[in-house]
Scaffold this active site. Structure first.
Site, PDB file in Angstrom:
ATOM      1  N   PHE A   1       0.837  -1.198   0.000  1.00  0.00           N
ATOM      2  CA  PHE A   1       0.000   0.000   0.000  1.00  0.00           C
ATOM      3  C   PHE A   1       0.870   1.245   0.000  1.00  0.00           C
ATOM      4  CE2 PHE A   1      -2.530  -3.233   2.108  1.00  0.00           C
ATOM      5  CZ  PHE A   1      -3.812  -3.039   1.604  1.00  0.00           C
ATOM      6  N   ASP A   2       0.455   2.250  -0.759  1.00  0.00           N
ATOM      7  CA  ASP A   2       0.953   3.596  -0.532  1.00  0.00           C
ATOM      8  C   ASP A   2       0.286   4.112   0.742  1.00  0.00           C
ATOM      9  OD1 ASP A   2       2.133   6.159  -1.050  1.00  0.00           O
ATOM     10  OD2 ASP A   2       0.161   6.814  -1.745  1.00  0.00           O
ATOM     11  N   LYS A   3       0.861   5.114   1.380  1.00  0.00           N
ATOM     12  CA  LYS A   3       0.264   5.622   2.616  1.00  0.00           C
ATOM     13  C   LYS A   3      -0.713   6.756   2.345  1.00  0.00           C
ATOM     14  CE  LYS A   3       2.377   8.549   5.371  1.00  0.00           C
ATOM     15  NZ  LYS A   3       1.392   9.657   5.594  1.00  0.00           N
TER      16      LYS A   3
END
Length: 845
Positions: A536-538
């Protein structure tokens, strides 16, 4: 070597659908052959920039202006010469026919590539110097395939049509067409018919029904009445006529295309049974086969209509205000900047933003959101029109969505053909033409299996007579061997195998689209179902994506006002989300408004600018050479330990202090992670450009296995490649800054793709709504689709494995046909179960 020349690909090839288009490959190949060019390649769209053609060249051989001119000329030549069409057609009810049509089209002069599928539209890539769109339509008519939609402006001459539709073409150059069809035509419209005939599009299924009726009536009269044998015989002949009409047509077409398809095998088996005097079994075979094909076409059409329904969501007309007066016009005549009036409970005609009025809009058809979304006007309509991508979700609306109880005035930002809904329909249509890995395998298997079946049948026919001629004792009469060979021919025909994967993929793509998840074909659909690692990107993915300033800590000798003045002046020049948060906080606190100049981005670290003749830097600690003063460094570490994202501000040689921001985790993030674990995802990791302490804090809050912070874009790509050693990886991001990492993953998933051209183009799977809970639904649906595909393969291959030995040991053609066609229908209707798929989260909602 100088810096490579970069040119925007949409300018060179303005009509290509995306950077992976075949014309982009042609452009690269053409320029790579230019003297002085050492390398030519396409750089995918990223960071808000369009896809670019990148040329590495030797200035001693080719000058920069010359190279730019060559690129523009080559793009214009390719755009003018090569066309693409994506047509919704009628007459491809089943996969074997689609393969025959593909082969016949590929043999036409000027056709570079053709892809026909029973589950979706027809795609053709052609050379305008050799053929035209009108000729292609006429060629399809000659194959019994009808294009749905408007006829082209140009019309081929009769003698030209005959030349194109005939297999013995001479390859004459007929000249380029004038119709602009590079972008093709999306699905939609009505009309057309499958095969044609006296009953229109229902002719085939009616003929199949008549064939079955004649068989049943003939058998009943022959078994239970004393009527002459000529009466049942006549009914059997009628059944063979009705059941064999379209089957013979397809068999002839497949043979002309150089293929031995299932239709041909059925005709041979029926002819063999008739030659032995088994008229009932010949009629039964063709009746059941034609009924099976008719029902297969019906079932596939039902799944296809679930996708076509998307294109019917947008209204045909819109009420627009022009020159102070309201008028109703077709949506195709809407222009960017028009103000449309949307009444209560009416569908929105175009993408745009709300200029006046408030209402709740049901966006489920586009984003999959289960509840209506409140909409309000933008503060500045002119500014919003100049920068529509910056309009917030509370004011942005999409074509095809349903207005609530409040009237709205909406300013159009995209024409009807460029709306999010239109792009989704187009991309889903293109996705239907893409084959999944399993389907490519089954097609290769069939190419080997069908000739092997024919060889087995020939061996069964000539084996006993040959053995008898050699003196081997054989007591079996020839007619028995012949009958057995025909029964084996029926048993081994892979009808169910041909449709096993396409039917499941079509149903899966249709079901996903109905819930606001765009899956770009069978490959991504199968790959997502096999994912074991999710990265995941944040920012904006696991968090709200709306950071806010929570700490402003000036250093000794500086004031908070001085710190904010410098930070806001520089960040006002940037469009980064963190920069907007700093500017918003400064405006809220009344920071003095001064202007900075000469913004420079330090990729992955921060920005620099000039303010009052002094250099100002705003960014991470690592951006500042020589490090930070001890007191400031301790303050930064304290804030980061609390999960803050920090910006240090330096003006001239003096550090002014640090700004701390926080982006809260999404409320649904922890539940989403738990649901993914329940679906079998073994490892979930966050990869972020934020500092490690902030990444760790968010990871703990949502329940991830690991967080990797302080990553530059190249570091994210390396992290994805490292995770690939642990299993198949899905990368979830916003589709813009995360494009390189998404491209490196097994499956790239973009969130909040509605209204984002870049996200729609770069992702394999696009979650149209900004809703993280769509992710478990997409993964669960993909896993279910993989399961259905495996079930279908076992059913189809298992039936063949059972029937072949059974017919060798005496099973008659009648029961073999019933079981054979029954397995085909079981496979199709098993796939249609995907249209009713619901996951736990959806049920709860």
């Amino acid at each position: 070597m100088p810096d490579p020349l970069r040119l925007d690909l949409p300018i060179l090839l303005p009509e290509i659908p995306d950077a992976r288009d075949a014309c982009a490959v042609r452009l690269v190949d053409a320029l790579a052959a230019t003297p002085g060019v050492s390398r030519a390649h396409v750089v995918e769209a990223a960071d808000g920039q369009p896809a670019q053609l990148c040329l590495h060249y030797d200035p001693a051989v080719v000058a920069l202006p010359t190279l730019r001119r060559k690129a523009e000329q080559a793009g214009a030549q390719i755009t003018g010469r090569f066309g693409h069409v994506l047509w919704e057609v009628r007459g491809l009810g089943y996969q074997s026919r689609a393969r025959t049509v593909t082969t016949r089209l590929a043999a036409l002069p000027g056709v570079a590539e053709a892809t026909a599928n029973a589950r979706g539209p027809l795609r053709i890539e052609f050379d305008r110097d050799a053929t035209t769109e009108a000729r292609l339509r006429e060629a399809l008519d000659g194959l019994g395939v009808t294009v749905v939609g408007t006829e082209p402006d140009e019309v081929a001459e009769p003698d030209e049509v005959a030349e194109v539709t005939h297999d013995d073409h001479d390859g004459h150059d007929h000249g380029p067409g004038e119709h602009d069809d590079h972008a093709g035509h999306g699905p939609g419209g009505h009309g057309g018919h499958s095969h044609g005939g006296i009953f229109g599009e229902k002719t085939e299924i009616i003929f199949a029904g008549l064939s079955g009726l004649c068989v049943a009536l003939g058998w009943t009269l022959g078994a239970f009445t004393g009527l002459p044998e000529s009466v049942p015989f006549g009914l059997y002949l009628a059944a063979i006529f009705f059941g064999g009409w379209f089957t013979v047509t397809e068999a002839v077409g497949s043979i002309r295309a150089g293929r031995f398809e299932i239709d041909f095998l059925m005709i041979v088996a029926a002819a063999g049974a008739a030659a032995l005097g088994e008229w009932f079994e010949a009629a039964l075979l063709l009746a059941l086969f034609s009924i099976g094909h008719g029902l297969e076409g019906y079932a596939m059409g039902r799944a296809r209509r679930a996708i076509e329904a998307l294109s019917e969501l947008a209204p045909e007309t819109a009420i627009v205000r022009r020159d102070g007066a309201e008028q109703e016009i077709p949506v195709g005549e809407l222009r960017v900047g028009d103000t449309v009036i949307v009444k209560t409970n009416a569908r929105l005609p175009a993408d745009g933003f709300v200029a006046k009025g408030t209402s709740a809009v049901n966006q489920a058809p586009v984003t999959g959101e289960s509840v209506p979304v409140d909409k309000k006007p933008v503060e500045d309509a002119s500014a919003a029109l100049n920068a529509p991508d910056a309009v917030g979700p509370e004011s942005r609306v999409f074509a095809g969505t349903l207005n609530g109880t409040g009237a709205l005035e909406v300013v159009v930002t995209h024409t009807s053909g460029e709306s999010t809904l239109a792009r989704v329909v187009q991309m889903v249509a293109e996705a239907e033409t893409e084959q999944s890995p399993t389907q490519r395998f089954t097609d290769r298997f069939e190419r080997v299996f069908v000739p092997a079946v024919l060889a087995l049948v020939v061996a069964l026919l000539v084996g006993p007579p040959a053995l008898k001629a050699l003196g081997v004792w054989v007591t079996e009469p020839f007619h028995v061997s012949f009958y057995r060979a025909m029964a084996v021919l029926v048993a081994a025909s892979p009808c169910a195998l041909a449709i096993a994967t396409p039917s499941a993929v079509l149903s899966g793509v249709a079901r996903a689209g109905r819930s606001g998840v765009l899956v770009k074909g069978g490959g991504p659909l199968e790959a997502l179902g096999a994912v074991t690692v999710v990265a995941f990107d944040k920012t904006g993915t696991l968090t709200e994506g709306a950071p806010r300033v929570v700490d402003v800590v000036p250093t000794d000798g500086a004031t908070e006002a001085e710190l904010l003045e410098a930070a806001v002046a520089v960040e006002r020049l940037s469009d980064h989300p963190l920069a907007r948060a700093v500017v918003a906080y400064g405006d809220e606190k009344g920071a003095q408004r001064v202007e900075a100049h000469d913004l420079q981005s330090v990729t992955g670290f921060g920005v620099r600018a000039t303010l009052g003749g002094e250099a100002v830097g705003v960014g991470k600690s690592a951006m500042f050479e020589g490090g930070l003063p001890a007191a400031l460094k301790a303050e930064v570490e304290r804030l980061e330990a609390d999960g803050r994202t920090t910006f240090v501000v330096q003006r001239g040689a003096h550090f002014l202090g640090v700004v701390g921001l926080m982006d809260a985790p999404r409320a649904a993030a922890r539940d989403t992670i738990a649901r993914l674990r329940a679906l079998g995802v073994q490892r979930m990791v966050m990869i972020s450009g934020d500092n490690q302490r902030v990444a760790d804090a968010v990871a703990r809050a949502v329940g991830l296995d690991e967080a990797r912070g302080d990553l530059l874009p190249d570091d994210k790509v390396a992290a994805i490649k490292a995770l690939a050693a642990e299993g198949r990886v899905a990368m979830v991001g916003d589709g813009v800054n995360d494009a390189p990492a998404m491209a490196s993953a097994t499956v790239g998933i973009a969130m909040g793709a509605a209204g984002s051209d870049v996200a729609l183009e770069t992702a394999d799977v696009a979650l149209m709504g900004d809703d993280l809970t769509q992710l478990p639904f997409a993964v669960g649906l993909s896993r279910r689709t993989r399961g259905i595909i495996r079930q279908n393969l076992w059913i189809s291959l298992g039936m063949v494995a059972f029937l072949v030995p059974a017919t060798l040991w005496g099973l008659h053609i009648g029961p073999a046909v019933a079981l054979h066609e029954g397995s085909t229908l079981v496979v199709v209707f098993n796939a249609l179960r995907l249209l009713a798929y619901r996951d736990a989260g959806e049920s709860a909602s």
